[in-house]
Design a protein around this motif. Sequence first.
Motif: not given
Length: 592
Positions: A97-113, A26-36
């Motif tokens: 990956g970066a959404p502007q190039f087709g990635g999902m833009g998930m944080p590392k905390a998710i991709s690590a799992q 919630a504190q990181l720009p744009g992240m709240a719109e991407v993942v909860d």
Amino acid sequence: MSEYTAPLRDMRFVLNEVFQVSRLWAQLPGMAEVVDEQTAAAILEEAGKISAGIIAPLRQTGDEQGCTWSSAGVKTPEGFVAAYQAFAAGGWVGLGGAPQFGGMGMPKAISAQVEEMVNSANLSFGLYPMLTAGACLSIYAHASEELKQKYLPNLYAGVWSGSMCLTEAHSGTDLGLIRTRAEPRADGSYAISGSKMFITGGEHDLSENIIHLVLARLPDAPAGPKGISLFLVPKVMVNADGSLGQRNALSCGSIEHKMGIKASATCVMNFDQATGWIIDAPNKGLAAMFTMMNYERLGVGIQGLAQGERSYQGAVEYARERLQSRAPSGAQYLHQAADPIIVHPDVRRMLLTMKALNEGGRAFSSYVALQLDTAKYSEDAATRQRAQDLVALLTPVAKAFLTDMGLETTLHGQMVFGGHGYIREWGQEQLVRDVRITQIYEGTNGIQALDLAGRKTMGSGGALYRLFADEMRQFTASAGAELAEFCKPLNAALDNLDELTAWLLDRAQNNPNEVGAASVEYLQVFGYTAYAYMWARMAGAALGKQQEDDFYASKLGTARFYFARLLPRIHSLSASVKAGSESLYLLDAAQF
């Protein structure tokens, strides 16, 4: 051989209850719109399904078949192509990956799992998308906009894959010795010539193109590491319209015959005036490569954790079913000819060691991932810098300690099986063979220890260490009396690590051998203390809930085991550090 089940309950506990990631997002720009929390849970659920249902069944057959080389290319084992296509079609290659190039833009905390699940299911398989993700990180951070537009979408989609071409036969850790050359051409491209070895995914049949990132020297480059540049070299040339053209002037000379990860193609790659394009500025190749190194080294640490988790799942299932002898206190299962071996103290010691190291490692790797996310996304400069400093300090610990504990854990799992752990059918011996490489590649664990003790701790005058130590002190100072049983030994471990760090800072001023002599044991003491911090935080999140759910009761019991039986290892390790370097130099080379 037991089936793999993703540890989703524990992952959710670490993310949501221990670290409360939704607050950070919630504190990181744009992240709240991407993942909860709900989105994260759905992603992890689906990753668990594809890992267990599609990737895991190929682990043993992939090991038995291995990759095969011919002059036409490298073939992966049966089923790998279809599994990779399903994995790529689900968007998993571009998860972070970066959404502007087709990635999902998930944080590392998710991709690590997700990385843990994929690598638990099948380490050989997991290496292919991992190398692609690493290549994407460097391209996104350092390449021109033209190269990003041309290559990233298909890499994120998994239609193309990536490789990192660093090592040469005479040049392992010391990349300053590389001889691969890059000659500039009039059209702005470069002719790349040289040979690389130990290249994971350098050649295979999973994707229609492979994008190699190659370290090489320009004709006027200065000697040593300051004269290295990074180049993007595609296996197949890409036309202006994005279609594939003719094959580039490169080839796979052979594949390595390895102890483990046999379904991962480890290649010798030969470049013969191959066409490539520079990434970033001339002689800035190592900086561009190190952009992905913190992610990759954490990823390798997660590989060690992943093998330990897979080993534990098999071992605990076996221990509940295997009947041998009676419990020391008397028969526990009178209706059976013998008790299951889980009643025996030594089996419990091994299982609890595995459980404590796995769950502590999952929390620690998630903590480092959260620092990577903060460093990448925070708008506050001071917050970003603090996170970057923590990442710099903790990355060698994540790589080395997680993989050291991964080997210990898989060995315990094999031992629980007894003689059955030594034969192939049960799958434990493959885990031991596979996990061994994690201590070696991406910089051996000895190199990681030297990085922690020398560059990060001594090099900062202890400032980076104090940053992490102060956070742990703040946690114990703010904890309530109910956490005293965990905070008291954590404080004692911190006192020990403070003293050890001060001792090393002092001794290193007068003897250049001290850091190298102490570094491995110092990293181990650091790792056990960091895990104690993780276990204190997990105990805090579980305390008071143990009556409502066995999960929390199990968590608290494991925390108590960690503090009672594993954390005390720091005392013998600390004694080894303080023994100094003198005994290492009592023999001449001829006396060995």
